[in-house]
Scaffold this motif. Structure first.
Motif, PDB file in Angstrom:
ATOM      1  N   GLU A 177     -36.293  -3.849 -18.274  1.00 18.85           N
ATOM      2  CA  GLU A 177     -35.033  -3.186 -18.588  1.00 18.85           C
ATOM      3  C   GLU A 177     -34.339  -3.922 -19.729  1.00 18.85           C
ATOM      4  OE1 GLU A 177     -32.876  -1.847 -15.372  1.00 18.85           O
ATOM      5  OE2 GLU A 177     -34.781  -1.153 -14.525  1.00 18.85           O
ATOM      6  N   ASP A 178     -33.398  -3.237 -20.366  1.00 17.91           N
ATOM      7  CA  ASP A 178     -32.543  -3.904 -21.338  1.00 17.91           C
ATOM      8  C   ASP A 178     -31.882  -5.083 -20.619  1.00 17.91           C
ATOM      9  OD1 ASP A 178     -33.220  -1.890 -22.988  1.00 17.91           O
ATOM     10  OD2 ASP A 178     -31.210  -1.022 -23.162  1.00 17.91           O
ATOM     11  N   ASP A 179     -31.680  -6.180 -21.349  1.00 22.76           N
ATOM     12  CA  ASP A 179     -31.046  -7.372 -20.779  1.00 22.76           C
ATOM     13  C   ASP A 179     -31.932  -8.182 -19.842  1.00 22.76           C
ATOM     14  OD1 ASP A 179     -28.637  -7.474 -22.115  1.00 22.76           O
ATOM     15  OD2 ASP A 179     -27.697  -6.039 -20.746  1.00 22.76           O
ATOM     16  N   ALA A 180     -33.192  -7.825 -19.725  1.00 25.62           N
ATOM     17  CA  ALA A 180     -34.118  -8.648 -18.942  1.00 25.62           C
ATOM     18  C   ALA A 180     -34.254 -10.007 -19.626  1.00 25.62           C
ATOM     19  CB  ALA A 180     -35.469  -7.961 -18.846  1.00 25.62           C
ATOM     20  N   SER A 181     -34.670 -11.023 -18.844  1.00 24.55           N
ATOM     21  CA  SER A 181     -34.808 -12.385 -19.369  1.00 24.55           C
ATOM     22  C   SER A 181     -36.254 -12.848 -19.313  1.00 24.55           C
ATOM     23  CB  SER A 181     -33.980 -13.360 -18.542  1.00 24.55           C
ATOM     24  OG  SER A 181     -32.626 -13.037 -18.628  1.00 24.55           O
ATOM     25  N   VAL A 182     -36.725 -13.367 -20.440  1.00 20.86           N
ATOM     26  CA  VAL A 182     -38.100 -13.836 -20.566  1.00 20.86           C
ATOM     27  C   VAL A 182     -38.076 -15.285 -21.021  1.00 20.86           C
ATOM     28  CG1 VAL A 182     -40.260 -13.509 -21.847  1.00 20.86           C
ATOM     29  CG2 VAL A 182     -38.905 -11.513 -21.166  1.00 20.86           C
ATOM     30  N   ILE A 183     -38.929 -16.123 -20.429  1.00 16.50           N
ATOM     31  CA  ILE A 183     -39.018 -17.522 -20.856  1.00 16.50           C
ATOM     32  C   ILE A 183     -40.435 -17.820 -21.312  1.00 16.50           C
ATOM     33  CG2 ILE A 183     -39.431 -18.413 -18.491  1.00 16.50           C
ATOM     34  CD1 ILE A 183     -37.539 -20.804 -19.345  1.00 16.50           C
TER      35      ILE A 183
ATOM     36  N   TRP B  13     -33.787 -10.704 -23.620  1.00 21.64           N
ATOM     37  CA  TRP B  13     -33.390 -12.072 -23.950  1.00 21.64           C
ATOM     38  C   TRP B  13     -34.575 -13.010 -23.832  1.00 21.64           C
ATOM     39  CZ3 TRP B  13     -28.848 -12.378 -26.196  1.00 21.64           C
ATOM     40  CH2 TRP B  13     -27.892 -11.405 -25.894  1.00 21.64           C
ATOM     41  N   PHE B  14     -34.816 -13.779 -24.870  1.00 22.68           N
ATOM     42  CA  PHE B  14     -35.930 -14.727 -24.869  1.00 22.68           C
ATOM     43  C   PHE B  14     -35.431 -16.167 -24.910  1.00 22.68           C
ATOM     44  CE2 PHE B  14     -39.805 -12.211 -25.293  1.00 22.68           C
ATOM     45  CZ  PHE B  14     -39.282 -10.966 -25.588  1.00 22.68           C
ATOM     46  N   THR B  15     -35.988 -16.999 -24.049  1.00 24.75           N
ATOM     47  CA  THR B  15     -35.729 -18.433 -24.061  1.00 24.75           C
ATOM     48  C   THR B  15     -37.049 -19.126 -24.378  1.00 24.75           C
ATOM     49  OG1 THR B  15     -33.977 -18.207 -22.399  1.00 24.75           O
ATOM     50  CG2 THR B  15     -34.963 -20.397 -22.660  1.00 24.75           C
ATOM     51  N   LEU B  16     -37.083 -19.865 -25.474  1.00 27.50           N
ATOM     52  CA  LEU B  16     -38.298 -20.583 -25.864  1.00 27.50           C
ATOM     53  C   LEU B  16     -38.116 -22.057 -25.501  1.00 27.50           C
ATOM     54  CD1 LEU B  16     -38.742 -19.139 -29.491  1.00 27.50           C
ATOM     55  CD2 LEU B  16     -39.319 -18.065 -27.317  1.00 27.50           C
ATOM     56  N   VAL B  17     -39.097 -22.620 -24.820  1.00 24.85           N
ATOM     57  CA  VAL B  17     -38.970 -23.992 -24.342  1.00 24.85           C
ATOM     58  C   VAL B  17     -40.113 -24.835 -24.875  1.00 24.85           C
ATOM     59  CG1 VAL B  17     -38.987 -25.450 -22.274  1.00 24.85           C
ATOM     60  CG2 VAL B  17     -37.900 -23.195 -22.208  1.00 24.85           C
ATOM     61  N   ASP B  18     -39.774 -26.029 -25.370  1.00 27.67           N
ATOM     62  CA  ASP B  18     -40.829 -26.979 -25.710  1.00 27.67           C
ATOM     63  C   ASP B  18     -40.333 -28.396 -25.478  1.00 27.67           C
ATOM     64  OD1 ASP B  18     -43.689 -26.495 -27.273  1.00 27.67           O
ATOM     65  OD2 ASP B  18     -42.937 -28.554 -27.376  1.00 27.67           O
TER      66      ASP B  18
ATOM     67  N   VAL C 153     -32.659 -14.669 -29.061  1.00 26.70           N
ATOM     68  CA  VAL C 153     -33.551 -15.796 -28.790  1.00 26.70           C
ATOM     69  C   VAL C 153     -32.776 -17.109 -28.786  1.00 26.70           C
ATOM     70  CG1 VAL C 153     -35.689 -16.942 -29.480  1.00 26.70           C
ATOM     71  CG2 VAL C 153     -35.293 -14.582 -30.170  1.00 26.70           C
ATOM     72  N   ARG C 154     -33.095 -17.989 -27.816  1.00 26.63           N
ATOM     73  CA  ARG C 154     -32.588 -19.362 -27.870  1.00 26.63           C
ATOM     74  C   ARG C 154     -33.778 -20.297 -27.663  1.00 26.63           C
ATOM     75  NH1 ARG C 154     -29.713 -20.255 -21.878  1.00 26.63           N
ATOM     76  NH2 ARG C 154     -31.423 -19.313 -20.718  1.00 26.63           N
ATOM     77  N   ALA C 155     -33.668 -21.496 -28.242  1.00 24.36           N
ATOM     78  CA  ALA C 155     -34.743 -22.483 -28.106  1.00 24.36           C
ATOM     79  C   ALA C 155     -34.174 -23.698 -27.391  1.00 24.36           C
ATOM     80  CB  ALA C 155     -35.266 -22.866 -29.479  1.00 24.36           C
TER      81      ALA C 155
ATOM     82  N   HIS D 157     -34.499 -17.511 -12.199  1.00 27.52           N
ATOM     83  CA  HIS D 157     -33.609 -16.743 -13.087  1.00 27.52           C
ATOM     84  C   HIS D 157     -34.332 -15.667 -13.903  1.00 27.52           C
ATOM     85  CE1 HIS D 157     -30.341 -16.020 -15.945  1.00 27.52           C
ATOM     86  NE2 HIS D 157     -31.217 -16.164 -16.912  1.00 27.52           N
ATOM     87  N   TYR D 158     -35.608 -15.877 -14.229  1.00 30.79           N
ATOM     88  CA  TYR D 158     -36.267 -15.038 -15.242  1.00 30.79           C
ATOM     89  C   TYR D 158     -37.100 -13.899 -14.644  1.00 30.79           C
ATOM     90  CZ  TYR D 158     -34.700 -18.662 -18.383  1.00 30.79           C
ATOM     91  OH  TYR D 158     -33.904 -19.520 -19.092  1.00 30.79           O
ATOM     92  N   ASP D 159     -37.211 -12.821 -15.423  1.00 37.24           N
ATOM     93  CA  ASP D 159     -38.043 -11.679 -15.017  1.00 37.24           C
ATOM     94  C   ASP D 159     -39.507 -11.907 -15.370  1.00 37.24           C
ATOM     95  OD1 ASP D 159     -35.909  -9.641 -14.223  1.00 37.24           O
ATOM     96  OD2 ASP D 159     -35.216 -10.284 -16.203  1.00 37.24           O
ATOM     97  N   VAL D 160     -39.735 -12.594 -16.497  1.00 38.54           N
ATOM     98  CA  VAL D 160     -41.097 -12.839 -16.966  1.00 38.54           C
ATOM     99  C   VAL D 160     -41.183 -14.258 -17.529  1.00 38.54           C
ATOM    100  CG1 VAL D 160     -42.818 -12.206 -18.729  1.00 38.54           C
ATOM    101  CG2 VAL D 160     -41.578 -10.406 -17.532  1.00 38.54           C
ATOM    102  N   ALA D 161     -42.286 -14.949 -17.233  1.00 32.93           N
ATOM    103  CA  ALA D 161     -42.571 -16.243 -17.877  1.00 32.93           C
ATOM    104  C   ALA D 161     -43.881 -16.110 -18.643  1.00 32.93           C
ATOM    105  CB  ALA D 161     -42.677 -17.351 -16.837  1.00 32.93           C
TER     106      ALA D 161
END
Ligand code: SAH
Length: 224
Positions: free
Chosen positions: A43-49, A70-75, A96-98, A125-129
């Motif tokens: 859906e719109d506003d879903a969160s992915v990491i 919404w995308f969260t990029l982690v390293d 996107v946020r990193a 918290h996230y819908d998809v990783a």
């Protein structure tokens, strides 16, 4: 434009082993976009990491084509996050946020409840990783599953060894209350899909480095 920034930055630091642009289109951009059909129902506003995003893969190409997610990029490596911050800015990506962190740390971060009762932080918290090129499935499951809501999906970009890794990861998936929902063959590899069934036990993820050093449920020589 993203590929141009990646190739350019790659002359200064090691973000990817692929240096030919034509090759990079297939192995980075097209490969990332093979995930799109699996994310079509978000859906719109879903969160992915995206865990261990490195130079932004697969997260950035997906964020470009899915502006409402919404995308969260982690390293764990600061200089990769510095590059990602620059790229996100240059590309004008607002979704996107990193974050410079280890997945193990985000996995135990329950945050504070906001006044309206929502939970702030990363755990559950996230819908998809997503994860590509970060490690074997038994380890990745421990890094990703705690971050998902119940019913959330892990989409792992894998190659030839997917089946073998899945077999090894069976006990880990059981401990993490997660099912193997399927494996999809794509033009560039395989996508292994896991689905979180229930809340993650408090014991996981274990401390920094432990999921890699001693993957859940994988017996080592001379050890139980
Ligand atoms: N996904 C990218 C990068 C793969 S390299 C691609 O496909 O090109 C693996 C990356 O994972 C490295 O940048 C490394 O710093 C990061 N990484 C490894 N373990 C991690 C952890 N526990 N938490 C966060 N990042 C991690």
């Amino acid at each position: 434009m993203y590929l141009a920034t990646l190739m350019h930055a790659n002359t200064r630091m090691n973000l990817t082993a692929i240096r030919e642009e034509a090759d990079a289109w297939d192995k980075h951009i097209f490969d990332a976009l093979t995930l799109v059909p699996l994310m079509a129902e978000l859906e719109d506003d879903a969160s992915v990491i995206d865990i261990g995003s490195g130079g932004g893969l697969p997260g950035i190409p997906l964020a470009i084509v899915m502006p409402k997610v919404w995308f969260t990029l982690v390293d764990a490596t600061k200089k990769k996050i510095d590059y990602l911050d620059q790229a996100i800015d240059a590309l004008g990506l607002k979704n996107v946020r990193a974050i410079n962190a280890r997945a193990e740390q985000l996995g135990v971060d329950r945050g504070m409840r906001t006044p309206d009762g929502r939970k702030g932080a990363h755990r559950e918290h996230y819908d998809v990783a997503l994860a590509r090129g970060v490690g074997q499935i038994a380890m990745l499951a421990e890094l990703t599953v705690p971050l998902l809501k119940i019913g959330g999906l892990v989409l792992m970009t894998k190659g030839q060894r997917a089946e073998e890794e899945l077999e090894i990861a069976k006990p880990a998936l059981h401990l993490l209350h997660t099912n193997h929902a399927g494996t999809i063959e794509t033009a560039t590899g395989r996508i292994v899909v896991l689905e979180k069934q229930r809340k993650t036990p408090r014991d996981y993820p274990r401390r920094d480095g432990e999921p890699k050093r001693s993957p859940l449920g994988v017996k080592r020589e001379g050890k139980k």
